[in-house]
Design a protein around this motif. Structure first.
Motif, PDB file in Angstrom:
ATOM      1  N   ASP A  73      12.487  14.295  -6.114  1.00 52.80           N
ATOM      2  CA  ASP A  73      12.300  14.586  -7.536  1.00 52.80           C
ATOM      3  C   ASP A  73      11.650  13.430  -8.286  1.00 52.80           C
ATOM      4  OD1 ASP A  73      13.445  17.078  -7.248  1.00 52.80           O
ATOM      5  OD2 ASP A  73      15.467  16.343  -7.729  1.00 52.80           O
ATOM      6  N   ASN A  74      11.800  12.229  -7.757  1.00 54.08           N
ATOM      7  CA  ASN A  74      11.291  11.067  -8.480  1.00 54.08           C
ATOM      8  C   ASN A  74       9.869  10.669  -8.083  1.00 54.08           C
ATOM      9  OD1 ASN A  74      11.929  10.173  -5.946  1.00 54.08           O
ATOM     10  ND2 ASN A  74      12.998   8.334  -6.605  1.00 54.08           N
ATOM     11  N   VAL A  75       9.179  11.487  -7.322  1.00 51.31           N
ATOM     12  CA  VAL A  75       7.807  11.182  -6.932  1.00 51.31           C
ATOM     13  C   VAL A  75       6.869  11.498  -8.087  1.00 51.31           C
ATOM     14  CG1 VAL A  75       5.908  11.833  -5.405  1.00 51.31           C
ATOM     15  CG2 VAL A  75       8.197  11.496  -4.471  1.00 51.31           C
ATOM     16  N   VAL A  76       6.055  10.529  -8.454  1.00 49.96           N
ATOM     17  CA  VAL A  76       5.053  10.729  -9.493  1.00 49.96           C
ATOM     18  C   VAL A  76       3.780  11.212  -8.818  1.00 49.96           C
ATOM     19  CG1 VAL A  76       3.687   9.639 -11.303  1.00 49.96           C
ATOM     20  CG2 VAL A  76       6.059   8.894 -10.913  1.00 49.96           C
ATOM     21  N   LYS A  77       3.412  12.448  -9.094  1.00 47.85           N
ATOM     22  CA  LYS A  77       2.211  13.025  -8.493  1.00 47.85           C
ATOM     23  C   LYS A  77       0.978  12.421  -9.160  1.00 47.85           C
ATOM     24  CE  LYS A  77       2.337  16.770  -6.402  1.00 47.85           C
ATOM     25  NZ  LYS A  77       2.202  17.252  -5.067  1.00 47.85           N
ATOM     26  N   PRO A  78      -0.074  12.214  -8.371  1.00 46.83           N
ATOM     27  CA  PRO A  78      -1.293  11.617  -8.932  1.00 46.83           C
ATOM     28  C   PRO A  78      -2.035  12.584  -9.841  1.00 46.83           C
ATOM     29  CG  PRO A  78      -1.605  12.181  -6.619  1.00 46.83           C
ATOM     30  CD  PRO A  78      -0.171  12.463  -6.941  1.00 46.83           C
ATOM     31  N   LYS A  79      -2.756  12.014 -10.775  1.00 46.14           N
ATOM     32  CA  LYS A  79      -3.584  12.781 -11.705  1.00 46.14           C
ATOM     33  C   LYS A  79      -5.044  12.388 -11.489  1.00 46.14           C
ATOM     34  CE  LYS A  79      -0.084  13.174 -15.359  1.00 46.14           C
ATOM     35  NZ  LYS A  79       1.016  13.084 -14.457  1.00 46.14           N
ATOM     36  N   GLY A  80      -5.942  13.199 -11.986  1.00 44.94           N
ATOM     37  CA  GLY A  80      -7.367  12.905 -11.856  1.00 44.94           C
ATOM     38  C   GLY A  80      -7.893  13.339 -10.498  1.00 44.94           C
ATOM     39  N   GLU A  81      -8.933  12.681 -10.071  1.00 44.41           N
ATOM     40  CA  GLU A  81      -9.577  12.991  -8.796  1.00 44.41           C
ATOM     41  C   GLU A  81      -8.935  12.195  -7.661  1.00 44.41           C
ATOM     42  OE1 GLU A  81     -11.997  15.344  -8.578  1.00 44.41           O
ATOM     43  OE2 GLU A  81     -11.630  15.642 -10.727  1.00 44.41           O
ATOM     44  N   ILE A  82      -9.039  12.704  -6.450  1.00 49.11           N
ATOM     45  CA  ILE A  82      -8.523  11.994  -5.281  1.00 49.11           C
ATOM     46  C   ILE A  82      -9.188  10.632  -5.185  1.00 49.11           C
ATOM     47  CG2 ILE A  82      -8.510  11.935  -2.745  1.00 49.11           C
ATOM     48  CD1 ILE A  82      -8.190  14.969  -2.780  1.00 49.11           C
ATOM     49  N   MET A  83      -8.375   9.613  -4.981  1.00 51.03           N
ATOM     50  CA  MET A  83      -8.894   8.255  -4.773  1.00 51.03           C
ATOM     51  C   MET A  83      -8.024   7.566  -3.726  1.00 51.03           C
ATOM     52  SD  MET A  83     -10.939   5.730  -5.113  1.00 51.03           S
ATOM     53  CE  MET A  83     -12.024   6.367  -6.384  1.00 51.03           C
ATOM     54  N   ILE A  84      -8.679   6.929  -2.795  1.00 55.93           N
ATOM     55  CA  ILE A  84      -7.998   6.141  -1.773  1.00 55.93           C
ATOM     56  C   ILE A  84      -8.409   4.690  -1.960  1.00 55.93           C
ATOM     57  CG2 ILE A  84      -7.741   5.706   0.698  1.00 55.93           C
ATOM     58  CD1 ILE A  84      -8.672   8.673   1.074  1.00 55.93           C
ATOM     59  N   VAL A  85      -7.434   3.819  -1.942  1.00 52.57           N
ATOM     60  CA  VAL A  85      -7.693   2.385  -1.880  1.00 52.57           C
ATOM     61  C   VAL A  85      -7.227   1.961  -0.493  1.00 52.57           C
ATOM     62  CG1 VAL A  85      -7.081   0.117  -2.790  1.00 52.57           C
ATOM     63  CG2 VAL A  85      -7.434   2.024  -4.359  1.00 52.57           C
ATOM     64  N   TYR A  86      -8.077   1.226   0.205  1.00 49.53           N
ATOM     65  CA  TYR A  86      -7.724   0.860   1.572  1.00 49.53           C
ATOM     66  C   TYR A  86      -8.076  -0.586   1.868  1.00 49.53           C
ATOM     67  CZ  TYR A  86     -12.619   1.064   3.152  1.00 49.53           C
ATOM     68  OH  TYR A  86     -13.956   0.821   3.329  1.00 49.53           O
ATOM     69  N   PHE A  87      -7.413  -1.092   2.906  1.00 50.45           N
ATOM     70  CA  PHE A  87      -7.759  -2.413   3.410  1.00 50.45           C
ATOM     71  C   PHE A  87      -8.179  -2.275   4.858  1.00 50.45           C
ATOM     72  CE2 PHE A  87      -6.751  -6.269   5.784  1.00 50.45           C
ATOM     73  CZ  PHE A  87      -7.634  -7.128   5.150  1.00 50.45           C
ATOM     74  N   SER A  88      -9.211  -3.006   5.217  1.00 52.80           N
ATOM     75  CA  SER A  88      -9.650  -3.084   6.603  1.00 52.80           C
ATOM     76  C   SER A  88     -10.022  -4.524   6.883  1.00 52.80           C
ATOM     77  CB  SER A  88     -10.860  -2.174   6.839  1.00 52.80           C
ATOM     78  OG  SER A  88     -11.204  -2.175   8.216  1.00 52.80           O
ATOM     79  N   SER A  89      -9.539  -5.019   8.004  1.00 50.62           N
ATOM     80  CA  SER A  89      -9.882  -6.386   8.391  1.00 50.62           C
ATOM     81  C   SER A  89     -11.331  -6.412   8.870  1.00 50.62           C
ATOM     82  CB  SER A  89      -8.949  -6.874   9.507  1.00 50.62           C
ATOM     83  OG  SER A  89      -9.214  -6.151  10.692  1.00 50.62           O
ATOM     84  N   ILE A  90     -11.760  -7.558   9.335  1.00 47.45           N
ATOM     85  CA  ILE A  90     -13.147  -7.681   9.805  1.00 47.45           C
ATOM     86  C   ILE A  90     -13.397  -6.881  11.084  1.00 47.45           C
ATOM     87  CG2 ILE A  90     -13.666  -9.853   8.629  1.00 47.45           C
ATOM     88  CD1 ILE A  90     -13.009 -11.322  11.205  1.00 47.45           C
ATOM     89  N   SER A  91     -12.330  -6.384  11.724  1.00 49.61           N
ATOM     90  CA  SER A  91     -12.509  -5.495  12.879  1.00 49.61           C
ATOM     91  C   SER A  91     -13.069  -4.142  12.428  1.00 49.61           C
ATOM     92  CB  SER A  91     -11.179  -5.273  13.613  1.00 49.61           C
ATOM     93  OG  SER A  91     -10.323  -4.462  12.831  1.00 49.61           O
ATOM     94  N   ASN A  92     -12.853  -3.813  11.160  1.00 48.74           N
ATOM     95  CA  ASN A  92     -13.347  -2.585  10.531  1.00 48.74           C
ATOM     96  C   ASN A  92     -12.754  -1.299  11.097  1.00 48.74           C
ATOM     97  OD1 ASN A  92     -14.948  -3.359   8.346  1.00 48.74           O
ATOM     98  ND2 ASN A  92     -16.618  -3.952   9.720  1.00 48.74           N
ATOM     99  N   ASN A  93     -11.610  -1.362  11.768  1.00 48.41           N
ATOM    100  CA  ASN A  93     -10.985  -0.144  12.297  1.00 48.41           C
ATOM    101  C   ASN A  93     -10.661   0.843  11.175  1.00 48.41           C
ATOM    102  OD1 ASN A  93     -11.109  -1.004  14.940  1.00 48.41           O
ATOM    103  ND2 ASN A  93      -9.037  -1.800  14.952  1.00 48.41           N
ATOM    104  N   THR A  94      -9.990   0.370  10.139  1.00 50.51           N
ATOM    105  CA  THR A  94      -9.630   1.253   9.029  1.00 50.51           C
ATOM    106  C   THR A  94     -10.883   1.701   8.280  1.00 50.51           C
ATOM    107  OG1 THR A  94      -7.551   0.050   8.840  1.00 50.51           O
ATOM    108  CG2 THR A  94      -8.098   1.529   7.036  1.00 50.51           C
ATOM    109  N   HIS A  95     -11.860   0.831   8.175  1.00 48.78           N
ATOM    110  CA  HIS A  95     -13.117   1.181   7.506  1.00 48.78           C
ATOM    111  C   HIS A  95     -13.811   2.332   8.232  1.00 48.78           C
ATOM    112  CE1 HIS A  95     -16.740   0.767   5.154  1.00 48.78           C
ATOM    113  NE2 HIS A  95     -17.441   0.640   6.269  1.00 48.78           N
ATOM    114  N   ARG A  96     -13.856   2.280   9.554  1.00 50.21           N
ATOM    115  CA  ARG A  96     -14.478   3.363  10.327  1.00 50.21           C
ATOM    116  C   ARG A  96     -13.703   4.673  10.133  1.00 50.21           C
ATOM    117  NH1 ARG A  96     -15.481  -0.889  14.013  1.00 50.21           N
ATOM    118  NH2 ARG A  96     -13.647  -0.410  15.288  1.00 50.21           N
ATOM    119  N   PHE A  97     -12.384   4.574  10.073  1.00 50.15           N
ATOM    120  CA  PHE A  97     -11.571   5.763   9.813  1.00 50.15           C
ATOM    121  C   PHE A  97     -11.912   6.343   8.437  1.00 50.15           C
ATOM    122  CE2 PHE A  97      -7.749   7.915   8.284  1.00 50.15           C
ATOM    123  CZ  PHE A  97      -7.515   8.795   9.335  1.00 50.15           C
TER     124      PHE A  97
END
Length: 151
Positions: free
Chosen positions: A11-35
C-alpha cells in the motif's frame, strides 16, 4: 536475506508519474549499458567519473549492477557512483523502484544491490537478473515497467 524487501503490491508504494524513465549505472565494462541498449526505453546514465554529476527531476526506476564478493560479504555491493547519485536528496526523491543485476555464483549476495537500495529508499525491488540479462529478462522488465507506470 531478500524476504523483507518492499513488494509492488504494498500500500505504501508510490507509483511513478509521467513517462517511463530509467536511470542506470554501468561500469566501464558496459554490461549494464549493453542491456539498456537492448531494452530500448528512455534512460539516463549515472556518470562513471566522480567529477561528473547527474540530476534527475522526474520519476524513474534505477537499474544497477551489484559489486559483492559472495557469501555474507555485502560491503561495496552498491557501486560508489550509485551511492553518490542517491545521496543527492532530489535524485533520491524521484526513485520509485529498483532493478539489479548480479551473478548467481555469489549465492545469497546475488544482485544484492537491489534489496539494499529497496530497503534504504523504501521503494520496491522490481526485478533481478543475471549479468547481461536474457531475452526473457528484457521482455519481463519491459512489461514490469509498463505496468508499474500505469495509473
Amino acid at each position: 536475506m531478500h524476504d523483507d524487501v518492499i513488494r509492488v503490491t504494498s500500500d505504501n508504494v508510490v507509483k511513478p508519474k509521467g513517462e517511463i524513465m530509467i536511470v542506470y549505472f554501468s561500469s566501464i565494462s558496459n554490461n549494464t549499458h549493453r542491456f539498456m541498449q537492448k531494452l530500448n526505453l528512455p534512460n539516463l546514465r549515472i556518470p562513471y567519473y566522480e567529477d561528473e554529476k547527474l540530476e534527475v527531476n522526474q520519476d524513474y526506476v534505477l537499474i544497477t549492477p551489484t559489486y559483492a564478493g559472495g557469501g555474507n560479504i555485502t560491503a561495496g555491493a552498491v557501486p560508489k557512483q550509485v551511492i553518490k547519485f542517491l545521496n543527492d536528496k532530489t535524485n533520491r526523491s524521484f526513485c520509485r523502484g529498483v532493478i539489479a543485476s548480479g551473478n548467481t555464483n555469489f549465492g545469497d549476495t546475488y544482485a544484492i544491490a537491489g534489496p539494499i537500495i529497496s530497503k534504504k529508499l523504501q521503494v520496491p525491488l522490481l526485478y533481478q537478473f543475471e549479468l547481461l540479462g536474457t531475452e526473457h529478462d528484457l521482455i519481463e522488465i519491459k512489461n514490469i515497467l509498463i505496468n508499474f507506470w500505469k495509473e
